[in-house]
Design an enzyme around this catalytic site. Structure first.
Site, PDB file in Angstrom:
ATOM      1  N   ASN A  12     -54.229 -59.903  32.292  1.00  0.00           N
ATOM      2  CA  ASN A  12     -55.291 -60.893  32.095  1.00  0.00           C
ATOM      3  C   ASN A  12     -55.956 -60.809  30.727  1.00  0.00           C
ATOM      4  OD1 ASN A  12     -56.319 -58.362  32.984  1.00  0.00           O
ATOM      5  ND2 ASN A  12     -58.305 -59.309  33.443  1.00  0.00           N
ATOM      6  N   GLY A  14     -55.692 -58.702  26.438  1.00  0.00           N
ATOM      7  CA  GLY A  14     -55.097 -57.728  25.529  1.00  0.00           C
ATOM      8  C   GLY A  14     -53.584 -57.770  25.474  1.00  0.00           C
ATOM      9  N   ILE A  15     -52.989 -56.592  25.454  1.00  0.00           N
ATOM     10  CA  ILE A  15     -51.536 -56.476  25.353  1.00  0.00           C
ATOM     11  C   ILE A  15     -50.846 -57.166  26.518  1.00  0.00           C
ATOM     12  CG2 ILE A  15     -49.630 -54.830  25.505  1.00  0.00           C
ATOM     13  CD1 ILE A  15     -51.326 -52.915  23.790  1.00  0.00           C
ATOM     14  N   ARG A  35     -57.876 -57.255  37.931  1.00  0.00           N
ATOM     15  CA  ARG A  35     -58.887 -56.687  38.827  1.00  0.00           C
ATOM     16  C   ARG A  35     -60.178 -57.493  38.807  1.00  0.00           C
ATOM     17  NH1 ARG A  35     -60.088 -50.789  37.227  1.00  0.00           N
ATOM     18  NH2 ARG A  35     -61.237 -50.816  39.187  1.00  0.00           N
ATOM     19  N   GLY A  79     -53.915 -50.230  32.834  1.00  0.00           N
ATOM     20  CA  GLY A  79     -54.385 -48.882  32.543  1.00  0.00           C
ATOM     21  C   GLY A  79     -55.871 -48.857  32.264  1.00  0.00           C
ATOM     22  N   TYR A 142     -56.003 -39.499  29.536  1.00  0.00           N
ATOM     23  CA  TYR A 142     -55.226 -40.672  29.119  1.00  0.00           C
ATOM     24  C   TYR A 142     -53.877 -40.254  28.535  1.00  0.00           C
ATOM     25  CZ  TYR A 142     -54.292 -45.193  26.871  1.00  0.00           C
ATOM     26  OH  TYR A 142     -53.738 -46.388  26.481  1.00  0.00           O
ATOM     27  N   LYS A 146     -50.120 -41.166  30.013  1.00  0.00           N
ATOM     28  CA  LYS A 146     -49.166 -41.943  29.230  1.00  0.00           C
ATOM     29  C   LYS A 146     -47.909 -41.143  28.898  1.00  0.00           C
ATOM     30  CE  LYS A 146     -51.398 -45.836  28.970  1.00  0.00           C
ATOM     31  NZ  LYS A 146     -50.854 -47.063  29.605  1.00  0.00           N
ATOM     32  N   ARG A 186     -64.996 -43.731  12.072  1.00  0.00           N
ATOM     33  CA  ARG A 186     -64.380 -42.491  11.595  1.00  0.00           C
ATOM     34  C   ARG A 186     -63.007 -42.282  12.220  1.00  0.00           C
ATOM     35  NH1 ARG A 186     -67.095 -36.416  12.126  1.00  0.00           N
ATOM     36  NH2 ARG A 186     -65.320 -35.275  11.240  1.00  0.00           N
TER      37      ARG A 186
END
Length: 236
Positions: A12, A14-15, A35, A79, A142, A146, A186
């Site tokens: 739904n 982004g990627i 979701r 994710g 994370y 992955k 940063r």
């Protein structure tokens, strides 16, 4: 190529949304799980699903199969992140990330595999991250989730290859998404410093890699990890 039924989890935004749109533009029938907010594209077939709940995933597949047919191409993209340094990370933060990112991929693949096996054709693409290769402070959960996708994919490549099913991993680097925009200046500067191309990528860059692996051109590629990272993690 032959129009296929495609499922993109977490499609739904982004990627995932970029991948879904790219595959839809190739003429495929594309379903996406979500979701919260539905995808902003009425050419896609949205189904609500929770990656930590096998019954929810099964219900989503049942809807897709009834409307579009058996899933022939699966892109496991859904994710979450819950970043914290190890000593500040609660057990639930670790478990929830692994359960969504890694176990969720297991649940979606397991549900798709029987139909692919019977058809003797299938494409499975798991969306990982280059953080799985080089690590990152505050992302132990994370990165672990992955990194697990690569071992999962390579094992499945052995199990499913004789049935004409390929299983591969795409590992994005610094891609401009809502998630990446939350990182500090940063941290962004640090990532760009170790990216040979010296710039971030777009969601369309990732979608093109998935398009290759999901299509006829990628028919002899399986058990591979394809970095889409501008060289981030090179030699890692």
């Amino acid at each position: 190529m032959t129009p296929r039924t495609v499922l993109v989890t977490g499609g739904n935004r982004g990627i995932g949304l970029a991948v879904a749109r790219a595959l839809r533009s190739d003429g495929h029938r594309v379903a996406v799980t979500y979701r919260g907010v539905e995808p902003p594209d009425d050419r896609l077939f949205p189904v609500r699903a929770e990656m930590t709940d096998a019954a929810s995933i099964d219900a989503a597949y049942a809807r897709i199969e009834a409307e579009l047919g058996a899933v022939e191409v699966l892109v496991a993209n859904a994710g979450i992140t819950r970043d914290a340094l190890l000593l500040r990370m609660g057990e639930k933060d670790f478990v929830d990330v692994v359960d969504t990112n890694l176990n969720g991929a297991f649940r979606t693949v397991r549900r798709a595999a029987p139909r692919m096996i019977r058809a003797r054709w299938g494409r499975i693409v798991l969306i990982s991250s280059m953080v799985s290769a080089y690590g990152a402070a505050g992302q132990a959960n994370y990165a672990a989730s992955k990194a697990g996708l690569l071992g999962f994919a390579r094992s499945l490549a052995w199990e499913l290859g004789s049935r004409g099913i390929t299983v591969n991993v795409v590992a994005p680097g610094l891609i401009e998404t809502d998630m990446s925009r939350k990182i500090t200046d940063r941290r962004r500067a640090e990532l760009l410093r170790i990216t040979p191309l010296g710039r971030s990528g777009s969601v369309e860059d990732v979608a093109e890699a998935v398009r290759y692996l999901a299509g006829d051109s990628g028919r002899y590629v399986t058990g591979a990890m394809l970095p889409v990272s501008g060289g981030l993690g090179l030699g890692g």
